[in-house]
Every structure is written in C-alpha cells, then in structure tokens.
Design an enzyme around this catalytic site. Structure first.
Site, PDB file in Angstrom:
ATOM      1  N   ASP A  61     -28.878  16.009   6.137  1.00 33.66           N
ATOM      2  CA  ASP A  61     -29.829  15.198   5.366  1.00 33.66           C
ATOM      3  C   ASP A  61     -29.284  14.797   3.988  1.00 33.66           C
ATOM      4  O   ASP A  61     -30.046  14.458   3.091  1.00 33.66           O
ATOM      5  CB  ASP A  61     -31.166  15.938   5.214  1.00 33.66           C
ATOM      6  CG  ASP A  61     -31.009  17.272   4.517  1.00 33.66           C
ATOM      7  OD1 ASP A  61     -29.851  17.674   4.253  1.00 33.66           O
ATOM      8  OD2 ASP A  61     -32.033  17.911   4.230  1.00 33.66           O
ATOM      9  N   HIS A 264      -1.370   4.672   1.293  1.00 33.92           N
ATOM     10  CA  HIS A 264      -2.729   5.055   0.890  1.00 33.92           C
ATOM     11  C   HIS A 264      -2.853   6.576   0.855  1.00 33.92           C
ATOM     12  O   HIS A 264      -3.668   7.165   1.553  1.00 33.92           O
ATOM     13  CB  HIS A 264      -3.776   4.423   1.814  1.00 33.92           C
ATOM     14  CG  HIS A 264      -4.007   2.973   1.498  1.00 33.92           C
ATOM     15  ND1 HIS A 264      -4.775   2.143   2.281  1.00 33.92           N
ATOM     16  CD2 HIS A 264      -3.557   2.200   0.482  1.00 33.92           C
ATOM     17  CE1 HIS A 264      -4.778   0.925   1.747  1.00 33.92           C
ATOM     18  NE2 HIS A 264      -4.048   0.935   0.660  1.00 33.92           N
ATOM     19  N   ASP A 281      -2.609   5.044  -8.611  1.00 37.92           N
ATOM     20  CA  ASP A 281      -3.315   3.790  -8.362  1.00 37.92           C
ATOM     21  C   ASP A 281      -4.791   4.137  -8.456  1.00 37.92           C
ATOM     22  O   ASP A 281      -5.348   4.772  -7.554  1.00 37.92           O
ATOM     23  CB  ASP A 281      -2.935   3.255  -6.976  1.00 37.92           C
ATOM     24  CG  ASP A 281      -3.523   1.884  -6.705  1.00 37.92           C
ATOM     25  OD1 ASP A 281      -4.407   1.438  -7.467  1.00 37.92           O
ATOM     26  OD2 ASP A 281      -3.090   1.246  -5.717  1.00 37.92           O
ATOM     27  N   ASP A 292      -8.058  -2.614 -10.729  1.00 33.55           N
ATOM     28  CA  ASP A 292      -7.142  -2.068  -9.717  1.00 33.55           C
ATOM     29  C   ASP A 292      -5.748  -1.987 -10.342  1.00 33.55           C
ATOM     30  O   ASP A 292      -5.015  -2.980 -10.355  1.00 33.55           O
ATOM     31  CB  ASP A 292      -7.147  -2.992  -8.485  1.00 33.55           C
ATOM     32  CG  ASP A 292      -6.230  -2.489  -7.379  1.00 33.55           C
ATOM     33  OD1 ASP A 292      -5.707  -1.361  -7.498  1.00 33.55           O
ATOM     34  OD2 ASP A 292      -6.026  -3.223  -6.397  1.00 33.55           O
ATOM     35  N   HIS A 371       4.127  -4.504   1.981  1.00 34.30           N
ATOM     36  CA  HIS A 371       2.806  -5.133   1.790  1.00 34.30           C
ATOM     37  C   HIS A 371       2.890  -6.419   0.989  1.00 34.30           C
ATOM     38  O   HIS A 371       3.965  -6.830   0.551  1.00 34.30           O
ATOM     39  CB  HIS A 371       1.816  -4.147   1.148  1.00 34.30           C
ATOM     40  CG  HIS A 371       2.265  -3.575  -0.165  1.00 34.30           C
ATOM     41  ND1 HIS A 371       2.442  -4.338  -1.289  1.00 34.30           N
ATOM     42  CD2 HIS A 371       2.550  -2.289  -0.535  1.00 34.30           C
ATOM     43  CE1 HIS A 371       2.802  -3.564  -2.295  1.00 34.30           C
ATOM     44  NE2 HIS A 371       2.898  -2.303  -1.862  1.00 34.30           N
ATOM     45  N   HIS A 375      -3.675  -9.398  -4.244  1.00 32.51           N
ATOM     46  CA  HIS A 375      -4.900  -9.808  -3.553  1.00 32.51           C
ATOM     47  C   HIS A 375      -5.939 -10.237  -4.577  1.00 32.51           C
ATOM     48  O   HIS A 375      -5.892  -9.838  -5.738  1.00 32.51           O
ATOM     49  CB  HIS A 375      -5.434  -8.643  -2.702  1.00 32.51           C
ATOM     50  CG  HIS A 375      -5.534  -7.342  -3.456  1.00 32.51           C
ATOM     51  ND1 HIS A 375      -6.606  -7.044  -4.272  1.00 32.51           N
ATOM     52  CD2 HIS A 375      -4.684  -6.289  -3.576  1.00 32.51           C
ATOM     53  CE1 HIS A 375      -6.412  -5.857  -4.832  1.00 32.51           C
ATOM     54  NE2 HIS A 375      -5.238  -5.371  -4.441  1.00 32.51           N
ATOM     55  N   HIS A 382     -10.691  -5.695  -2.996  1.00 35.78           N
ATOM     56  CA  HIS A 382     -10.016  -6.740  -2.224  1.00 35.78           C
ATOM     57  C   HIS A 382     -11.060  -7.807  -1.929  1.00 35.78           C
ATOM     58  O   HIS A 382     -11.714  -7.754  -0.885  1.00 35.78           O
ATOM     59  CB  HIS A 382      -9.453  -6.196  -0.907  1.00 35.78           C
ATOM     60  CG  HIS A 382      -8.445  -5.095  -1.084  1.00 35.78           C
ATOM     61  ND1 HIS A 382      -8.159  -4.175  -0.107  1.00 35.78           N
ATOM     62  CD2 HIS A 382      -7.652  -4.758  -2.121  1.00 35.78           C
ATOM     63  CE1 HIS A 382      -7.229  -3.323  -0.538  1.00 35.78           C
ATOM     64  NE2 HIS A 382      -6.918  -3.662  -1.769  1.00 35.78           N
ATOM     65  N   GLU A 406       1.321  -6.707  -7.569  1.00 35.31           N
ATOM     66  CA  GLU A 406       1.727  -5.318  -7.383  1.00 35.31           C
ATOM     67  C   GLU A 406       2.990  -5.160  -6.549  1.00 35.31           C
ATOM     68  O   GLU A 406       2.958  -4.609  -5.444  1.00 35.31           O
ATOM     69  CB  GLU A 406       0.575  -4.519  -6.772  1.00 35.31           C
ATOM     70  CG  GLU A 406      -0.125  -5.177  -5.583  1.00 35.31           C
ATOM     71  CD  GLU A 406      -1.324  -4.368  -5.113  1.00 35.31           C
ATOM     72  OE1 GLU A 406      -1.151  -3.179  -4.821  1.00 35.31           O
ATOM     73  OE2 GLU A 406      -2.429  -4.926  -5.032  1.00 35.31           O
ATOM     74  N   TYR A 410       9.289   1.411  -1.709  1.00 34.62           N
ATOM     75  CA  TYR A 410       8.990   2.754  -1.213  1.00 34.62           C
ATOM     76  C   TYR A 410      10.247   3.263  -0.497  1.00 34.62           C
ATOM     77  O   TYR A 410      10.643   2.702   0.530  1.00 34.62           O
ATOM     78  CB  TYR A 410       7.801   2.709  -0.250  1.00 34.62           C
ATOM     79  CG  TYR A 410       6.593   2.028  -0.873  1.00 34.62           C
ATOM     80  CD1 TYR A 410       5.780   2.715  -1.769  1.00 34.62           C
ATOM     81  CD2 TYR A 410       6.291   0.695  -0.593  1.00 34.62           C
ATOM     82  CE1 TYR A 410       4.686   2.086  -2.362  1.00 34.62           C
ATOM     83  CE2 TYR A 410       5.209   0.062  -1.179  1.00 34.62           C
ATOM     84  CZ  TYR A 410       4.411   0.767  -2.064  1.00 34.62           C
ATOM     85  OH  TYR A 410       3.341   0.138  -2.658  1.00 34.62           O
ATOM     86  N   ARG A 428       5.298   1.495  -7.659  1.00 40.18           N
ATOM     87  CA  ARG A 428       4.460   0.287  -7.615  1.00 40.18           C
ATOM     88  C   ARG A 428       3.979   0.040  -9.033  1.00 40.18           C
ATOM     89  O   ARG A 428       3.638   0.993  -9.748  1.00 40.18           O
ATOM     90  CB  ARG A 428       3.284   0.471  -6.648  1.00 40.18           C
ATOM     91  CG  ARG A 428       2.376  -0.750  -6.581  1.00 40.18           C
ATOM     92  CD  ARG A 428       1.447  -0.749  -5.347  1.00 40.18           C
ATOM     93  NE  ARG A 428       0.419   0.270  -5.375  1.00 40.18           N
ATOM     94  CZ  ARG A 428       0.364   1.312  -4.566  1.00 40.18           C
ATOM     95  NH1 ARG A 428       1.309   1.518  -3.664  1.00 40.18           N
ATOM     96  NH2 ARG A 428      -0.623   2.194  -4.661  1.00 40.18           N
ATOM     97  N   GLU A 430       1.185  -2.423 -10.918  1.00 33.68           N
ATOM     98  CA  GLU A 430       0.093  -3.331 -10.548  1.00 33.68           C
ATOM     99  C   GLU A 430      -0.736  -3.712 -11.762  1.00 33.68           C
ATOM    100  O   GLU A 430      -1.234  -2.842 -12.483  1.00 33.68           O
ATOM    101  CB  GLU A 430      -0.811  -2.644  -9.503  1.00 33.68           C
ATOM    102  CG  GLU A 430      -2.006  -3.475  -9.094  1.00 33.68           C
ATOM    103  CD  GLU A 430      -2.795  -2.860  -7.948  1.00 33.68           C
ATOM    104  OE1 GLU A 430      -2.797  -1.614  -7.809  1.00 33.68           O
ATOM    105  OE2 GLU A 430      -3.427  -3.630  -7.205  1.00 33.68           O
TER     106      GLU A 430
HETATM  107  N1  GLY Z   1      -5.793   0.073  -4.813  1.00 32.91           N
HETATM  108  C1  GLY Z   1      -5.693  -0.709  -3.668  1.00 32.91           C
HETATM  109  C2  GLY Z   1      -4.724  -1.775  -3.790  1.00 32.91           C
HETATM  110  O1  GLY Z   1      -3.877  -1.750  -4.665  1.00 32.91           O
HETATM  111  O2  GLY Z   1      -4.767  -2.746  -3.095  1.00 32.91           O
HETATM  112 MN    MN Z   2      -4.282  -3.744  -5.375  1.00 33.33          MN
HETATM  113 MN    MN Z   3      -4.124  -0.639  -6.437  1.00 31.27          MN
END
Ligand code: GLY
Ligand code: MN
Ligand code: MN
Length: 466
Positions: A61, A264, A281, A292, A371, A375, A382, A406, A410, A428, A430
């Site tokens: 619950d 992730h 991140d 982000d 990637h 975005h 996103h 970003e 890797y 990374r 970003e």
């Molecule tokens: N934090 C998710 C991305 O960088 O897309």
């Molecule tokens: Mn991002």
């Molecule tokens: Mn990110």
C-alpha cells in the site's frame, strides 16, 4: 482634515496585496490557457484527450512519489493525479474541460487538500469542470458529433479505456450519426510546441541548472577517495532537496573508474578509489523543468597525465560542437561533427588506427562512442520531439530550443585493443544549451569544466556549497 484610520489602511493594503496576487495568478493561468489555445488552433476539429499521471504502487500500500505527466502539466499547470483534460473543437466553439477529483474531506485528511471541481474553472481557467467519477456520464455528449480523437498511446489507461468504450457505444448507436472514428497522435502537436521554450520555461531550466551547479561543485570539493559512490549521490541529492527541487530529473549516476563505462550506471555502490576518475551525471528539476549535467573529475583532486590528455581532447571537441550551434543547423550536423572529432581523438591517442574517413564511414567509433551527441531537454530530460520532420528531412534549429551536448568516450578496463593507460576510463562532458537568435547560450557555463577549474574546485571545502 481627513485622517485614515489604521483599520482602513490595513484593509486597503490587504486589498492591494490581493490585487497583486490576482494579477500574478491570472498571468500564470493565462500561460496554460494560451498553450491550450495553440493546440486547439492546430486541431482540425475533434476532441483531444490528455490523462494526468497516476499514483504508481511501489509495494503493497505504498506508492512512488507523484510526478505529473509532462504534456498534461504543460497544458493545465495542474499537479493532481486522477484527472483528464479534454480539448474540444467544433465549427461553433473551442473549449477545455477538466475532469478531476471532487473534494473529499476524509481523503484530504490523509493526503492534503484537493483543488475540487467547484474551484477548477476559476483557478485553472478551464471552461468546464466535472467530477472524474462521472466521466462516463458526461463523455457521450462531449464526444458525439466529433469524428476525430487526438490521443496518445497510454496503453491500458483507465480513462482512455473509458473514452474508447464510449466512442464504441456511440459508433454502434443508431441514433448518433457522427462519432469518433479517426484517431490522431496528439503529441505530434504538443511536442512541437514544447520544443520552443517560452521565456518563463527558460528561467525554470536556469534555476534547475543553478541548483545542479552547486551539487556538482560540492561533489568536486568532497574528498571522495575511500567513500562510497552513494555517499556522493546522497550529498548531491541533499543539495537538490535543500534548494527546493521536488524531483531529480533522472536517476543520478555516480560512477568511479571503470563503472563510468556502464552508460546508465545507477547502482552507485562501489568505493571510490584514489587515482580514478569519477563520472557524475546528475540534474534536478525545478517546477517540472529538467537540468542534465555530466562532469568527470579526479577522485584524488588532480588528473593524471593520461586522464588529462583524454579529457582535454574530449573537452575541445565539446567546445567545437557547441560553437556550431545556431538557428538553421540540424542535430545531424552536430552528430556528424562529433563522430569525426572523437574519432580523431582516438586516432591521436592510439585507441583506433586507420584512415579517419574509413573509421567514420564504417562507424568504428561506435565501440567507444556509442550514443548520440545530445537530446532536447525541457519538461522531460529527454524531450520527445523527433529530430526529423514528417517528410523525413532534418528538423532545423530555431531560437528557443534547448538541448544537451554530451560527447563521451568509454574505454573499458578489459579491452586489450586500448593502450593500457586509457583502459578503465570513461569520460562524458555534458552541458545544456539554448539556441538563440545570435547562436547559442551555454546555460551551464558556470559549472567548472576545464582541468584547471575542476582541480581548483577540488581544493575547495564542499561545505561551502551546502
Ligand atoms: N542523464 C541522461 C542523459 O544524459 O541523457
Ligand atoms: Mn543527457
Ligand atoms: Mn546526462
């Protein structure tokens, strides 16, 4: 001579404050009404159906924290569950109708006040409001004479099921000649509106970034060696909460060393080691708007030579990609350039070898840069708008769009093709960028990013940011 009594002054003051509140409030309400009108204008005719988010059961619950569905919030500004917004357009009129929970003192004693049906029109500026429990009573008269339903794919959503059920009943009825039989995607209209941010949306993104900035700076200033990744996460999210953000924009990633190569990585459960890099991140929401941000920083406070060589090259690539942003370009252009630049970085450092054209053409870089370059960002981290138009052409950038940039590499620990000194490093970087008439504005430019800025920040006391 005429003297104002203190009573008169205080009442005049109260009236003035109420007047100001009303103006501010009305302005806020108008934002949502204007957006609804924009959607209505783009609809041919018919009924658009937007359900709110639901409370989701966590276990038994207990429930997950509530977060409103983004399109619903964008058009209503209403943050309760169990609601349905209808936008109805015919030759004769356009109107918005909200179904919501009616007041329920017994429930409200447990979970707080509901807006209630009586207040909804005045507070939210909708034209009509009804009890959500009476949805199927009102739907037939709202849907009949409309051929088109604008709806999104909320599979198994109970209110959409009600709309389908009533539409089918109308379709099969001998007495109703026109009923919903054409289904269109509502989000194709809303996502385009959401793509171009209004000034107050940009302010909210900036506010989210300013809190996220503090959290990233605190993480750099924390002496992390020997600490668990989740301790750093806890401090980041403490700052988000302390500053008044009600939600993280996504699950925070705090990845020491080779963990950064899991894209992730949200377990955040390892011990941070001296000599490793730490990829963070993390971004908070402010009034539903995301930030982000990723920074990759040395656990010990100083980059090694190999880390610095890689970091500086990725940073340079990021800066060049950002500098290309302006109205008229496309995301594909940024993607293509990022692939060339990062391939060149890998060639320079002996991570890849061969002719650059071939490596780019054959997408060899994907092994280490798998990637996209970024975005859209807004109410969702996103934001959903496609990067192509309906005719397949690339969507062209316009002032008011917000996106992340970003670039990353890797380099897994167990990959013997990579020179030893780079194995186990994931980097990374970003930032969040607003497209402007003149070009771009880096909304996160204040967050330490160069080697010097980061190393200087690592020398600070994290308590300065709490
Ligand atoms: N934090 C998710 C991305 O960088 O897309
Ligand atoms: Mn991002
Ligand atoms: Mn990110």
């Amino acid at each position: 001579m005429f003297f104002l009594s203190p009573w008169v002054i205080s009442n005049k003051y109260k009236l003035f404050v109420l007047y100001l509140a009303y103006i501010g409030y009305n302005k806020c309400m108008k934002i949502y009404k204007n957006r609804r009108n924009k959607v209505l204008k783009q609809m041919v005719s018919g009924v658009a159906v937007l359900p709110s988010a639901f409370m989701q059961v966590r276990s038994n619950d207990t429930e997950f924290p509530f977060r409103q569905e983004s399109n619903f919030y964008y058009l209503s500004g209403f943050n309760e569950p169990e609601a349905l917004l209808l936008l109805c357009k015919s030759d004769k009129e356009s109107k918005s109708i909200l179904f919501l929970r009616k007041s329920n003192p017994e429930m409200e004693m447990w979970i707080g006040k509901f807006l209630g049906v009586e207040a909804a029109c005045a507070v939210l500026g909708v034209d009509e409001a009804y009890d959500i429990n009476e949805l199927e009573i009102h739907l037939p008269k709202l849907l009949e004479n409309h051929e088109r339903l604008y709806v999104d794919n909320f599979s198994q959503h109970k209110y959409i099921e009600s709309v389908k059920k009533v539409s089918n009943a109308l379709f099969n009825s001998r007495t109703v000649s026109i009923s919903p039989r054409t289904f269109l995607h509502l989000n194709t209209i809303i996502e385009k509106l959401r793509l171009i941010k209004e000034p107050q949306e940009i302010q909210k993104i900036k506010k989210a970034i300013s809190i996220t900035q503090k959290a990233h700076h605190a993480s750099m200033a924390m002496r992390c060696a020997g600490k668990k990744e989740y301790e750093v996460q806890a401090m980041i999210e403490y700052i988000f909460k302390k500053e008044g953000s009600s939600h993280d924009a996504y699950e925070s990633i705090v990845a020491g060393g080779n963990n950064a190569n899991t894209l992730h990585y949200i377990k955040n459960s390892d011990t941070l080691k001296e000599g490793d890099l730490m990829l963070i991140d993390a971004g908070c929401e402010w009034d539903y708007y995301a930030s982000d941000i990723t920074r990759t920083t040395p656990v010990s406070g100083t980059f090694s030579e190999a880390q610095k060589a890689l970091y500086n090259r990725i940073l340079k690539a990021q800066q060049e990609i950002i500098s290309l942003i302006k109205p008229g370009i496309t995301k594909q252009l940024l993607q293509d350039r990022s692939e060339e630049l990062l391939t060149q970085v890998m060639l320079d450092l002996g991570i890849l070898s061969g002719p650059i054209e071939k490596l780019v053409e054959e997408k060899t870089f994907k092994k280490y840069y798998p990637h996209g370059i970024g975005h859209w960002m807004g109410l969702d981290v996103h934001d959903t708008c496609p990067y192509k138009n309906e005719d397949g052409s690339d969507l062209v950038f316009e002032a008011g769009m917000v996106l992340t940039i970003e670039p990353a590499l890797y380099l897994p620990l167990d990959d013997k093709d990579i020179p030893k000194e780079f194995r186990g490093i994931g980097i990374r970087i970003e930032d969040n960028i607003l497209v402007t008439q003149e070009g771009y504005e880096n909304l996160s430019y204040k967050i330490a990013k160069t080697v010097d800025e980061i190393e200087a920040m690592c020398k600070r006391d994290y308590k300065d940011f709490l």
